[in-house]
Design a protein around this motif. Sequence first.
Motif, short mmCIF file in Angstrom:
data_model
loop_
_atom_site.label_atom_id
_atom_site.label_comp_id
_atom_site.label_asym_id
_atom_site.label_seq_id
_atom_site.Cartn_x
_atom_site.Cartn_y
_atom_site.Cartn_z
N PHE A 8 33.00 11.81 -16.35
CA PHE A 8 33.99 12.68 -15.90
C PHE A 8 35.31 11.51 -16.38
CE2 PHE A 8 30.96 14.50 -13.68
CZ PHE A 8 31.32 15.49 -13.26
N SER A 9 36.43 12.16 -16.51
CA SER A 9 37.62 11.07 -16.67
C SER A 9 38.85 11.79 -16.16
CB SER A 9 37.69 10.46 -18.15
OG SER A 9 38.90 9.81 -18.13
N THR A 10 39.78 11.08 -15.46
CA THR A 10 40.93 11.67 -14.62
C THR A 10 41.56 10.50 -14.41
OG1 THR A 10 41.96 13.48 -13.62
CG2 THR A 10 40.16 12.17 -12.59
N ASP A 11 43.10 10.95 -14.20
CA ASP A 11 43.85 9.82 -13.61
C ASP A 11 43.90 9.91 -12.05
OD1 ASP A 11 46.76 11.62 -13.09
OD2 ASP A 11 45.38 12.58 -14.35
N LEU A 12 44.31 8.80 -11.56
CA LEU A 12 44.54 8.71 -10.06
C LEU A 12 45.48 9.52 -9.41
CD1 LEU A 12 43.27 6.88 -7.52
CD2 LEU A 12 45.03 5.44 -7.74
N GLY A 13 44.79 10.31 -8.48
CA GLY A 13 45.85 11.54 -7.98
C GLY A 13 45.54 12.81 -8.39
N SER A 14 44.51 13.01 -9.39
CA SER A 14 44.11 14.28 -10.07
C SER A 14 42.53 14.47 -9.86
CB SER A 14 44.39 14.20 -11.52
OG SER A 14 45.62 14.21 -11.77
N GLN A 15 41.93 15.35 -10.32
CA GLN A 15 40.58 15.63 -10.32
C GLN A 15 40.19 16.42 -11.28
OE1 GLN A 15 40.10 18.21 -6.87
NE2 GLN A 15 41.07 20.08 -8.03
N ALA A 16 38.84 16.10 -11.52
CA ALA A 16 38.08 16.89 -12.77
C ALA A 16 36.91 17.47 -12.39
CB ALA A 16 37.63 15.74 -13.92
N ILE A 17 36.75 18.62 -12.71
CA ILE A 17 35.48 19.66 -12.50
C ILE A 17 34.82 19.95 -13.54
CG2 ILE A 17 35.02 21.83 -11.36
CD1 ILE A 17 37.56 21.83 -9.57
N GLN A 18 33.42 19.80 -13.54
CA GLN A 18 32.73 20.16 -14.65
C GLN A 18 31.50 20.98 -14.25
OE1 GLN A 18 31.41 17.05 -17.48
NE2 GLN A 18 33.09 15.94 -17.20
N SER A 19 30.90 21.67 -14.92
CA SER A 19 29.76 22.50 -14.27
C SER A 19 28.27 21.79 -15.14
CB SER A 19 29.89 24.09 -14.98
OG SER A 19 30.93 24.66 -14.26
N TYR A 20 27.29 21.81 -14.13
CA TYR A 20 26.09 21.43 -14.78
C TYR A 20 25.29 22.65 -14.67
CZ TYR A 20 21.29 19.59 -14.56
OH TYR A 20 19.85 19.50 -14.76
N HIS A 21 24.66 22.95 -15.88
CA HIS A 21 23.69 24.02 -15.85
C HIS A 21 22.18 23.73 -15.97
CE1 HIS A 21 27.01 26.68 -17.25
NE2 HIS A 21 27.50 25.73 -17.55
N PHE A 22 21.35 24.43 -15.45
CA PHE A 22 19.91 24.07 -15.43
C PHE A 22 19.16 25.32 -15.44
CE2 PHE A 22 20.84 24.40 -10.98
CZ PHE A 22 19.84 24.81 -10.23
N TYR A 69 35.17 15.60 -9.28
CA TYR A 69 35.46 14.34 -9.42
C TYR A 69 36.67 13.97 -8.81
CZ TYR A 69 36.16 9.31 -11.26
OH TYR A 69 36.56 8.07 -11.02
N GLU A 70 37.05 13.20 -7.90
CA GLU A 70 38.29 13.04 -7.39
C GLU A 70 38.53 11.54 -6.84
OE1 GLU A 70 41.68 15.29 -4.62
OE2 GLU A 70 39.68 15.48 -4.11
N PRO A 71 38.68 10.72 -7.85
CA PRO A 71 38.83 9.23 -7.64
C PRO A 71 39.63 8.69 -6.70
CG PRO A 71 39.70 9.78 -9.80
CD PRO A 71 39.31 11.16 -9.18
N SER A 72 39.38 7.69 -5.75
CA SER A 72 40.46 7.21 -4.94
C SER A 72 40.67 5.74 -5.41
CB SER A 72 39.62 7.11 -3.54
OG SER A 72 38.58 6.36 -3.30
N ASN A 73 40.10 5.17 -6.45
CA ASN A 73 40.23 4.07 -6.84
C ASN A 73 40.47 3.99 -8.57
OD1 ASN A 73 40.49 2.05 -4.40
ND2 ASN A 73 38.04 2.75 -4.39
N MET A 74 41.18 3.12 -9.19
CA MET A 74 41.08 3.07 -10.56
C MET A 74 39.71 2.22 -10.98
SD MET A 74 44.82 3.18 -11.75
CE MET A 74 44.78 2.02 -13.02
N GLY A 75 39.38 2.54 -12.11
CA GLY A 75 37.99 1.62 -12.89
C GLY A 75 36.91 2.84 -12.84
N GLY A 76 35.69 2.23 -12.74
CA GLY A 76 34.57 3.32 -12.94
C GLY A 76 33.83 3.37 -11.74
#
Length: 136
Positions: A8-22, A69-76
């Motif tokens: 996942f990759s996004t900027d601080l203050g945003s969110q990214a959503i992905q779907s996992y298929h199984f 994924y909704e980060p609260s800090n920069m980095g990984g």
Amino acid sequence: GTDTTMRFSTDLGSQAIQSYHFRSYATTTEDATYTCEIKGAEFTVQDTIVAELAQAGSDGVDTTVDIKYEPSNMGGVRDSLILRSNGNAGVYRVALIGKCVKPKRKGPVEVKNGGSATIEFKNVLSEEGEFQFSIN
């Protein structure tokens, strides 16, 4: 072991959503109910998933779970999602890797003399903080 890795990759203050298929091969309701577990706070998922029942001997049923994924800090950050059948339909493990980059600029917001404007703002940090704004 881990079944797959999701990035996942996004900027601080945003969110990214992905779907996992199984593929779920569950043939009973108990087997088809999966508990979802993520240890950290940066990634979230619903608590349980109920898959459609598969026919015995079939190729299973495609099942999807959305991960936010909704980060609260920069980095990984690294975490893992574990989907565990409440019965005997197995366990699925997914490595989660998140990358947070600096926030994107919002604005400018034009405010006419004597007017007002609403600016949407969300504190994504893991604790309270003081914020300063400037107007020119």
